[in-house]
Design a protein around this motif. Structure first.
Motif, mmCIF file in Angstrom:
data_model
loop_
_atom_site.group_PDB
_atom_site.id
_atom_site.type_symbol
_atom_site.label_atom_id
_atom_site.label_comp_id
_atom_site.label_asym_id
_atom_site.label_seq_id
_atom_site.Cartn_x
_atom_site.Cartn_y
_atom_site.Cartn_z
ATOM 1 N N PHE A 299 44.811 9.725 -22.810
ATOM 2 C CA PHE A 299 43.444 9.212 -22.768
ATOM 3 C C PHE A 299 43.318 8.165 -21.661
ATOM 4 C CE2 PHE A 299 39.948 6.427 -24.029
ATOM 5 C CZ PHE A 299 38.949 7.372 -24.255
ATOM 6 N N SER A 300 42.356 8.394 -20.767
ATOM 7 C CA SER A 300 42.083 7.475 -19.669
ATOM 8 C C SER A 300 40.627 7.058 -19.722
ATOM 9 C CB SER A 300 42.392 8.116 -18.315
ATOM 10 O OG SER A 300 43.754 8.476 -18.213
ATOM 11 N N LEU A 301 40.364 5.833 -19.288
ATOM 12 C CA LEU A 301 39.013 5.294 -19.315
ATOM 13 C C LEU A 301 38.799 4.460 -18.060
ATOM 14 C CD1 LEU A 301 36.546 5.104 -21.399
ATOM 15 C CD2 LEU A 301 37.407 2.820 -21.888
ATOM 16 N N SER A 302 37.666 4.654 -17.410
ATOM 17 C CA SER A 302 37.360 3.871 -16.210
ATOM 18 C C SER A 302 35.887 3.496 -16.211
ATOM 19 C CB SER A 302 37.700 4.669 -14.948
ATOM 20 O OG SER A 302 36.923 5.850 -14.864
ATOM 21 N N ARG B 223 37.031 1.543 -11.806
ATOM 22 C CA ARG B 223 38.149 0.668 -12.172
ATOM 23 C C ARG B 223 38.783 1.182 -13.459
ATOM 24 N NH1 ARG B 223 38.828 -4.339 -15.082
ATOM 25 N NH2 ARG B 223 36.618 -4.301 -15.636
ATOM 26 N N ALA B 224 40.081 1.494 -13.393
ATOM 27 C CA ALA B 224 40.777 2.054 -14.545
ATOM 28 C C ALA B 224 41.050 0.978 -15.593
ATOM 29 C CB ALA B 224 42.086 2.689 -14.099
ATOM 30 N N LEU B 225 40.599 1.231 -16.834
ATOM 31 C CA LEU B 225 40.886 0.339 -17.959
ATOM 32 C C LEU B 225 42.034 0.861 -18.807
ATOM 33 C CD1 LEU B 225 37.233 -0.489 -19.111
ATOM 34 C CD2 LEU B 225 38.656 -1.707 -17.457
ATOM 35 N N LEU B 226 42.098 2.173 -18.969
ATOM 36 C CA LEU B 226 43.188 2.821 -19.683
ATOM 37 C C LEU B 226 43.697 3.979 -18.826
ATOM 38 C CD1 LEU B 226 41.699 3.001 -23.311
ATOM 39 C CD2 LEU B 226 43.311 1.312 -22.419
ATOM 40 N N ASN B 227 45.013 4.163 -18.835
ATOM 41 C CA ASN B 227 45.612 5.171 -17.970
ATOM 42 C C ASN B 227 46.569 6.057 -18.766
ATOM 43 O OD1 ASN B 227 46.537 6.656 -15.800
ATOM 44 N ND2 ASN B 227 47.841 5.020 -14.997
ATOM 45 N N ALA B 228 46.081 7.231 -19.151
ATOM 46 C CA ALA B 228 46.902 8.249 -19.827
ATOM 47 C C ALA B 228 47.633 7.686 -21.043
ATOM 48 C CB ALA B 228 47.899 8.876 -18.850
ATOM 49 N N VAL B 229 46.889 6.983 -21.909
ATOM 50 C CA VAL B 229 47.477 6.409 -23.119
ATOM 51 C C VAL B 229 47.718 7.504 -24.150
ATOM 52 C CG1 VAL B 229 47.058 4.876 -25.085
ATOM 53 C CG2 VAL B 229 46.450 4.143 -22.771
ATOM 54 N N SER B 230 48.906 7.530 -24.709
ATOM 55 C CA SER B 230 49.251 8.477 -25.771
ATOM 56 C C SER B 230 49.959 7.720 -26.891
ATOM 57 C CB SER B 230 50.166 9.590 -25.255
ATOM 58 O OG SER B 230 49.512 10.401 -24.291
ATOM 59 N N LEU B 231 49.494 7.925 -28.115
ATOM 60 C CA LEU B 231 50.169 7.366 -29.286
ATOM 61 C C LEU B 231 49.684 8.100 -30.524
ATOM 62 C CD1 LEU B 231 48.159 5.290 -31.155
ATOM 63 C CD2 LEU B 231 48.321 3.971 -29.063
ATOM 64 N N THR B 232 50.459 8.016 -31.593
ATOM 65 C CA THR B 232 50.084 8.647 -32.860
ATOM 66 C C THR B 232 50.277 7.652 -33.997
ATOM 67 O OG1 THR B 232 52.306 9.537 -33.240
ATOM 68 C CG2 THR B 232 50.740 10.946 -32.061
#
Length: 533
Positions: A9-12, A16-25
């Motif tokens: 999950f990425s968010l910009s 401007r990137a706030l989250l970059n390819a976040v993965s968690l369970t």
């Protein structure tokens, strides 16, 4: 299948990137801790699960809750998820609870909003949930408002409201930061019990590595919006692989900044309090009854010498904040005296007190609450200069502000910016610069580092220690964080129910407590496991 599954999950926002390819369970019955410094993306990850991303944000990747793709839902669809499937507990319950509604109404509201019960049944659900979190109706009437409860009790109300609709996932964003160590321990025990008994998943956001080491099943470390390390606490916190994780661990235990044995005073105290008593009137139980009184501070004496750092610790309601207000002449004691620079300080008029006011300044827990958001930094820092007898010209005032910003590690051009343009640690530096403006002899620090992440806290403690050495400043430190008072203070006073139950050199009090109450505070403080053990 995981309960919560975040994948790449990425968010910009505006490129401007706030989250970059976040993965968690997060699995049912599992506690996953999300840790990192300010700006690392912890809270943004949690808000993304709830669909509360900033306006104009662009998202990529997947967030699934119990198999349902949340990123594909409309706002109306997410409204059905928030509160019902995902509960949220905020850091500061006073900002999350409605001050005009009773606690019973606020817990029942969650159930009613989602159409899960009518008014009478929702009230019964609220009663049961409040009792479950340790607020039984016979001791805590449902008609009470949030301001009538302590910080720990308000946090229990917030937890009850978040769990009233029986969500599958609970997100707790720094739920214990503003609480004393014993209340913090009780809240954490409550959250763990709820997770284990009900099988819900808990995503715990915290900057306190010692805290998460004792409760989390898995730790995920974020840096600049990316996951840099994850795994069981026994591995991540004892044998970290990433340099950023090692930096966080190094900041979690701040080094002691003062000599272990405080020097003997060689001159009269800078601030001296003798047999201070502070009472508050209680509401009348009936119309014709006499009002009762609460003794918040009972015959407390202390002294602070030049260049010395004195700490005051205790649980919520112990009287430490009331004592601090009395020492700073914000409250007048019913008995006893406070003297500043060997002059009467507590019993004189504010006009007579004004010429002494410049010698004592204050740094608060939340600098945002003490800043006017419409003012630029130059005006904020220069505000105490009004206490000087001769006002400075605009040019001299600007030069003085730039000097102060340099002393706390900020740039001269920062004087032209607004508070919202700075990080939390930078705002606290601005607050310290403002306190230094009139060259005080004593600075009072009221929970000045409790809302900061470990790295920023370590920087602020280093700054305070350096300022004390260079300028000869004395500090009066009120905190529930024993690591902070151990790092920064020479002597320590422990308060319980308005009394000082123990005092002495800080190292001695914390390493060899004589009073059972002090021992309980030390025992309740979470500690990190030894690395490599």
């Amino acid at each position: 299948m995981p309960l919560l599954d975040i994948r790449d999950f990425s968010l910009s926002v505006d490129g401007r990137a706030l989250l970059n390819a976040v993965s968690l369970t997060v699995d049912p019955g599992q506690i996953v801790a999300l840790v990192g410094g300010s700006g690392s993306g912890k809270s943004m990850t949690a808000l993304s699960v709830l669909g509360l991303t900033p306006p104009g944000a662009r998202a990529q990747g997947s967030i699934r809750l119990d198999g349902q793709e949340l990123t594909a839902l409309t706002d109306r669809g997410m409204d059905a998820v928030r509160g019902r499937d995902v509960g949220l507990v905020f850091q500061e319950p006073m900002t999350a609870l409605n001050p005009v509604l009773s606690i019973g109404a606020q817990v029942a509201e969650t159930v009613r909003v989602h159409g899960m019960a009518r008014r009478a049944e929702a009230a019964r659900v609220a009663d049961a949930m409040l009792a479950r979190v340790g607020l039984p109706a016979d001791r805590f009437p449902r008609s009470r408002r949030p301001h009538e409860l302590s910080g720990g009790q308000r946090q229990r109300v917030a937890i009850a409201a978040a769990l009233a609709a029986k969500p599958k996932l609970l997100i707790a964003d720094e739920p214990t930061t503003a609480l004393d160590v014993t209340t913090q321990a009780r809240i954490l025990d409550l959250l763990v019990d709820l997770v284990r008994q009900d099988g819900l998943g808990l995503l715990l956001i915290s900057h306190d590595l010692a805290l998460v080491s004792g409760v989390a099943d898995r730790v995920v470390v974020l840096q600049e919006g990316a996951v840099v390390e994850s795994g069981p606490p026994a591995i991540v916190l004892q044998s970290p692989e990433h340099p950023y994780t090692r930096r966080l661990l190094a900041g979690a235990v701040p080094p002691r900044q003062r000599p272990d044995t405080p020097p003997a005073p060689v001159q009269p105290p800078l601030l001296a309090a003798q047999e201070i008593v502070r009472d508050y009137a209680l509401p009348r139980p009936t119309l014709w009854a006499k009002p009762g009184t609460l003794r918040a501070v009972d015959r407390v004496s202390l002294a602070v010498h030049r260049g010395e750092s004195v700490g005051i610790v205790g649980e919520s309601g112990s009287g430490k904040s009331t004592l601090l207000r009395t020492l700073l002449a914000a409250d007048r004691p019913q008995a006893g005296t406070v003297r500043l620079l060997d002059q009467d300080w507590s019993a004189v008029s504010e006009g007579a007190r004004r010429r002494l006011r410049r010698h004592v300044q204050m740094v608060f827990q939340d600098p945002v609450g003490s800043f006017d958001p419409r003012w630029r930094v130059e005006r904020l820092v220069a505000e105490p200069l009004a206490l000087l007898d001769a006002p400075l010209s605009p040019a001299l005032r600007r030069r003085r502000v730039e000097e102060l910003l340099g002393q706390v590690g900020l740039a001269p051009e920062d004087a032209d910016r607004f508070p919202h343009e700075f990080s939390g640690g930078q705002r606290q530096r601005i607050a310290i610069a403002r306190a230094l403006a009139v060259q005080p002899d004593l600075i009072a620090l009221d929970e000045a580092t409790s809302a900061l992440d470990m790295l920023t806290r370590a920087q602020i403690l280093d700054l305070l220690a350096d300022l004390s050495r260079r300028l000869g400043l004395a500090y009066l430190v009120v905190s529930h964080d024993l690591a902070v008072v151990e790092a920064l203070t020479d002597r320590l006073l422990v308060m319980q129910d308005g009394h000082v139950v123990e005092e002495g050199p800080t190292v001695q009090v914390l390493s060899q407590p004589r009073h059972p109450y002090t021992a309980s505070l030390v025992a309740a403080t979470p500690t990190l496991p030894v690395q490599g053990a």
